[in-house]
Structure formats: structure tokens, C-alpha cells
Scaffold this motif. Structure first.
Motif, PDB file in Angstrom:
ATOM      1  N   ALA A  47       1.004  -1.041   0.018  1.00 46.55           N
ATOM      2  CA  ALA A  47       0.063   0.266  -0.111  1.00 46.55           C
ATOM      3  C   ALA A  47       0.884   1.240   0.055  1.00 46.55           C
ATOM      4  CB  ALA A  47      -0.912  -0.216   1.270  1.00 46.55           C
ATOM      5  N   VAL A  48       1.974   0.972   0.764  1.00 45.91           N
ATOM      6  CA  VAL A  48       2.886   2.372   0.809  1.00 45.91           C
ATOM      7  C   VAL A  48       3.386   2.646  -0.605  1.00 45.91           C
ATOM      8  CG1 VAL A  48       5.115   3.151   1.569  1.00 45.91           C
ATOM      9  CG2 VAL A  48       3.413   1.964   3.327  1.00 45.91           C
ATOM     10  N   MET A  49       3.891   1.621  -1.385  1.00 51.84           N
ATOM     11  CA  MET A  49       4.423   1.798  -2.514  1.00 51.84           C
ATOM     12  C   MET A  49       3.358   2.512  -3.685  1.00 51.84           C
ATOM     13  SD  MET A  49       7.156  -1.052  -3.119  1.00 51.84           S
ATOM     14  CE  MET A  49       6.030  -2.499  -2.832  1.00 51.84           C
ATOM     15  N   LYS A  50       1.973   2.043  -3.519  1.00 49.05           N
ATOM     16  CA  LYS A  50       0.835   2.257  -4.255  1.00 49.05           C
ATOM     17  C   LYS A  50       0.672   3.683  -4.110  1.00 49.05           C
ATOM     18  CE  LYS A  50      -3.565   0.800  -5.380  1.00 49.05           C
ATOM     19  NZ  LYS A  50      -5.080   0.505  -4.865  1.00 49.05           N
ATOM     20  N   ILE A  51       0.556   4.252  -2.666  1.00 51.01           N
ATOM     21  CA  ILE A  51       0.339   5.563  -2.417  1.00 51.01           C
ATOM     22  C   ILE A  51       1.240   6.472  -3.155  1.00 51.01           C
ATOM     23  CG2 ILE A  51       0.221   7.184  -0.802  1.00 51.01           C
ATOM     24  CD1 ILE A  51      -1.092   4.883   1.088  1.00 51.01           C
ATOM     25  N   ASN A  52       2.580   6.059  -3.132  1.00 51.26           N
ATOM     26  CA  ASN A  52       3.374   6.855  -3.586  1.00 51.26           C
ATOM     27  C   ASN A  52       3.357   6.838  -5.328  1.00 51.26           C
ATOM     28  OD1 ASN A  52       5.826   8.410  -2.779  1.00 51.26           O
ATOM     29  ND2 ASN A  52       7.141   6.999  -4.136  1.00 51.26           N
ATOM     30  N   ARG A  53       3.123   5.896  -5.666  1.00 49.31           N
ATOM     31  CA  ARG A  53       2.787   5.847  -7.414  1.00 49.31           C
ATOM     32  C   ARG A  53       1.769   6.972  -7.677  1.00 49.31           C
ATOM     33  NH1 ARG A  53       3.981   0.284  -7.130  1.00 49.31           N
ATOM     34  NH2 ARG A  53       1.861  -0.127  -6.724  1.00 49.31           N
ATOM     35  N   SER A  54       0.604   6.510  -6.837  1.00 54.72           N
ATOM     36  CA  SER A  54      -0.658   7.496  -7.245  1.00 54.72           C
ATOM     37  C   SER A  54      -0.603   8.973  -6.709  1.00 54.72           C
ATOM     38  CB  SER A  54      -1.997   6.844  -6.705  1.00 54.72           C
ATOM     39  OG  SER A  54      -1.924   6.535  -5.535  1.00 54.72           O
ATOM     40  N   GLN A  55       0.424   9.398  -5.743  1.00 58.40           N
ATOM     41  CA  GLN A  55       0.580  10.875  -5.601  1.00 58.40           C
ATOM     42  C   GLN A  55       0.664  11.791  -6.749  1.00 58.40           C
ATOM     43  OE1 GLN A  55      -0.335  11.342  -2.626  1.00 58.40           O
ATOM     44  NE2 GLN A  55       0.422  13.317  -1.940  1.00 58.40           N
TER      45      GLN A  55
END
Ligand code: UGA
Length: 427
Positions: free
Chosen positions: A284-292
Motif C-alpha cells: 500500500a505504501v508503494m501504491k500511494i507513492n505511485r498514485s500521488q
């Protein structure tokens, strides 16, 4: 103590300079002969505040030497510190090719007992793997001891972080090895944790993963702030007043980048999944960083309207953060690429770098970049950008939209200049 440091990157050079500065004789070596040649002549190939001066001082005082003959330096020193890169491989794992190469070289020159110290960020199990590898290459186990001694410095404040670290972690099989490594840092006052090698390796990965989690957490909360018209900087301040949480690394922005967090979170995830453990939180941490970035692209699109013809965006900042010349995994650059893909004209400026990116026009000064711009994006929080002459910027721009991707500008001040400011999680 004579120490050989293999790898003249951010970690290797800073550690070499600081260890020489506290009195050791340090031989810093790298296979890149051009880089070593420059270093011998006092030219430091990276931008890191205070590093050039510390290297020059210790070279002049005869404690710091550079040489491209990696094997010879390793052979002559009782302590060999490995500080080579462990970049991301295609599958997300840490690419251990450079470490393997050093171990091979080392196996060819071990004539007397050595303490090998692993400084590079490596997956759990690396120390055991190197033990096995050295023995496979014919080195007797009584000829070496291997300790894991991860580095926690940040680019941009590397010297300060190395001279005044929060802690020094030393993982070793034997207490004598750990104490010997501890002695190298005799002049540094800090907390020491002597632990196992596997634990030391995991402390490094888990520290970076936790910091990345803090950033993705605050970025996620900034999305809530956006829709409820609340200011994330105030929310972060309030959260950070709880000692259990702390105020650091709660700065919402375009997401984390650099050569460490993206790579290390990925590599930890890979290591865990290789043992069939799913890291749901880190996914989830990586996903949030991508979608930011996506979220801020939509914000900008919304402000600028549908027509992209000759819509000009100025982007200030290209490095992954301020006070560094490092552009690896830079969110600023990822944002520029997204802008050009959407059809915007991009005029960019950074105080230190101007990497070639298709369709991006680099400007030699920040004011040239904003001429006739419809919007300005602050992608890296360099002090010289924050302290710009905003009256001049306002006069040069065509429209008045500023997207502050690092929440580094004061809203009231910017509005007083006549800008329409959009931040990350700021009303
Ligand atoms: C990071 C760690 O902070 C160091 O402790 C570690 O030694 C290093 O990785 C490493 O493994 O070698 P670094 O990548 O140099 O250091 O930079 P940071 O200052 O941690 O910033 C990383 C990214 O997070 C940057 O893109 C920065 O802009 C972003 N960030 C940081 C935020 O978006 N918000 C914050 O609150 C803090």
C-alpha cells in the motif's frame, strides 16, 4: 587503523572522509578509474555540502588516499568496508552484482586475516551468503570475520548524519568482531547496538520502510485534507506533537524518491515474498507513492482546463530533494514526463542539474523558466526557489497558478502576491 573502503559513491566517500577525519588512514577505492583520478585531484564527483572540504583536508594531512587498484588496497588493509551500490533489479530485488564482484576480488587477495564490514544496503541473509561465497572461492573461514554495519546517512546532510548519527548498528557473529568495529567509531558519541548480522541487515531495510510508510501515510491523509478543506501542515504538526509519533517525515508532497526508499521498500518486499510472506502494508505504501503524482496531475489539469495547446508549465526543481544533485527516482522528473505526455510545454529549472528529458526545455535561470507560463510547479523544495522574487515571477508569468508540490510556500504570502496557490492537502 588502516581501512580500505570499496565504492566511492555517497556512502563510501562520506564514510571515508569522516573515518579519516577521526584519525584513521583510509584508502578509498573504486573500479571507476576516471572518478578516482578526479578525486585524487580534489574534484568530488557528487554535490554534498561539506564533503569536498573534508576530503581535501584529510588528503592534505595524509590520512585519506584514493586509488583505482581495488585488489591492492584490499590486500594491504586489515579492514575492508564494502560500500558499493545495490540498485534495483528488474524484478524488484536488490541487484548484488557489484557486491559479488568485490567478494570475488577480495577472495583473490586475502593473505592475512581481515575484518570485512558491509556498509551497502543489502537484503537479509547477505552476510551468510558472503561467508559461503568466500569459502567457495577457496578462502579459509579463519581468514575473515564479516560484520554488518548499515549506514543511515541522508544525501544533502551526509556529513552531519555521519558525524552525529542517531545510532550505530553493528551486526556480528562474535562479540570481538563487533567491538573491533565499534572501536573504529571511537570519536563518535552516539548509541551503539551490537546485534546479529541478520538483525542488522533488517534494521536498515525496516528503517527505510518505516520512513517511507510515514510519508505515504501523511500523503494519504493529505488527500482527506484536500476534500475536507483542511491544511495538512497543521494536521501533521498536531500529530507530530505526540512523542510516540514525532514531527519528522510527516511532510506531505509529491511522494518519496531517491536512490534508497523506492529501491529498499521494493527489495524488502521481494525478500519477504521469496519466503512467501506478503507485505500488505508496504504494498500500500508503494501504491500511494505511485498514485500521488496522478492526484496532483489531476489538480493541475482541473485548474488549467482541457485545452493543452501551447499551455506552458514551468517546473522548478528536478532532483529527488533539495541540497543534492541526485536525480535517481526523482518524483520531480517523473512529474515532468507526465506533463509532456499530456501535451503541455514544459520549461524547467534546477539549481544543479538539467538532465535530458524529451520535450523538456531547460532554462539557465529560474526566471527564464516562468516567462509566459500558465502555471508553475514547485517540484523540489530548494531554498533558492522558495526565496524567489515573487513579484518578478508574477510579472513574467502569463497566468497565476502555482502548484506547490512540496508545501514549502506560505499560502497567505503567495496570495498577497496575487497567485492562486494549490498545495498538497492544503485548502
Ligand atoms: C534515506 C534515509 O532518510 C536515510 O536514513 C538512509 O540512510 C538513506 O535513505 C539510505 O538508505 O541510504 P535519502 O534517500 O538521502 O535518505 O533522503 P530522505 O531525506 O530520507 O528523503 C527521501 C525522499 O522522501 C525524498 O524524495 C524526500 O523529498 C521525501 N520526503 C522526506 C517526503 O516526501 N516527506 C518527508 O517528510 C521526508
Amino acid at each position: 587503523m588502516n581501512i580500505c573502503i570499496v565504492g566511492a559513491g555517497y556512502v563510501g566517500l562520506t564514510t571515508a572522509a569522516v573515518l579519516a577525519n577521526i584519525g584513521h588512514t583510509v584508502y578509498c577505492t573504486d573500479r571507476d578509474a576516471t572518478k578516482i583520478d578526479k578525486l585524487k585531484r580534489g574534484i568530488v564527483p557528487i554535490f554534498e555540502p561539506g564533503l569536498t572540504e573534508m576530503i581535501a583536508l584529510n588528503q592534505a594531512e595524509g590520512r585519506l588516499f584514493f586509488g583505482a587498484n581495488v585488489r591492492r588496497h584490499m590486500m594491504n588493509c586489515p579492514v575492508v568496508m564494502i560500500a558499493v551500490g545495490t540498485p534495483s533489479a528488474k524484478n524488484g530485488s536488490a541487484d548484488m552484482r557489484f557486491v559479488r564482484c568485490v567478494v570475488k576480488d577480495l577472495s583473490l587477495v586475502i593473505r592475512s586475516p581481515k575484518t570485512i564490514i558491509m556498509k551497502s544496503t543489502v537484503p537479509p541473509g547477505t552476510a551468510d551468503w558472503i561467508d559461503t561465497l568466500l569459502q567457495e572461492y577457496g578462502v579459509s573461514p579463519d581468514m575473515f570475520e564479516l560484520a554488518s554495519n548499515p549506514e543511515f546517512l541522508r544525501e544533502g546532510s551526509a556529513i552531519e548524519d555521519t558525524v552525529h548519527p542517531d545510532r550505530i548498528i553493528i551486526g556480528a557473529k562474535k562479540k570481538e568482531t563487533a567491538l573491533m568495529v565499534k572501536e573504529l567509531y571511537h570519536a563518535i558519541e552516539t548509541k551503539f547496538l551490537l546485534t546479529g548480522r541478520m538483525e542488522a541487515e533488517l534494521i536498515k531495510y525496516a528503517s527505510n520502510a518505516f520512513l517511507a510508510t510515514k510519508i505515504s501515510f501523511i500523503n494519504e491523509i493529505s488527500r482527506v485534507c484536500d476534500v475536507f478543506n483542511a491544511d495538512i501542515t497543521e494536521v501533521a504538526r498536531g500529530i507530530g506533537m505526540d512523542d510516540r509519533i514525532g514531527p519528522k517525515f510527516l511532510h506531505a508532497g509529491l511522494g518519496y524518491g531517491g536512490s534508497c526508499f523506492p529501491k529498499d521498500v521494493n527489495a524488502l518486499n521481494y525478500s519477504a515474498s521469496s519466503k512467501e510472506v506478503e507485505l500488505e502494508l508496504l504494498e500500500a505504501v508503494m501504491k500511494i507513492n505511485r498514485s500521488q503524482l496522478e492526484i496532483y496531475m489531476n489538480k493541475l489539469n482541473h485548474k488549467l482546463g482541457k485545452n493543452r495547446d501551447h499551455v506552458r508549465i514551468a517546473v522548478w526543481g528536478a532532483t529527488f530533494k533539495e541540497n543534492t544533485d541526485d536525480i535517481r527516482y526523482s518524483q520531480a522528473i517523473a512529474f515532468m514526463k507526465k506533463l509532456t505526455k499530456q501535451g503541455y510545454e514544459v520549461y524547467a529549472y534546477d539549481p544543479l542539474v538539467s538532465p535530458p528529458i524529451p520535450s523538456v526545455v531547460w532554462c539557465s535561470d529560474k526566471y527564464k523558466a516562468v516567462v509566459q507560463a500558465d502555471a508553475l510547479v514547485i517540484a523540489t523544495g530548494w531554498p533558492e526557489l522558495i526565496e524567489a522574487d515573487w513579484n518578478r515571477v508574477k510579472q513574467l508569468m502569463k497566468r497565476n497558478i502555482v502548484l506547490d508540490g512540496r508545501n514549502c510556500l506560505d499560502k497567505k504570502t503567495m496570495e498577497a502576491y496575487g497567485f492562486e496557490l494549490a498545495g498538497v492537502g492544503r485548502p
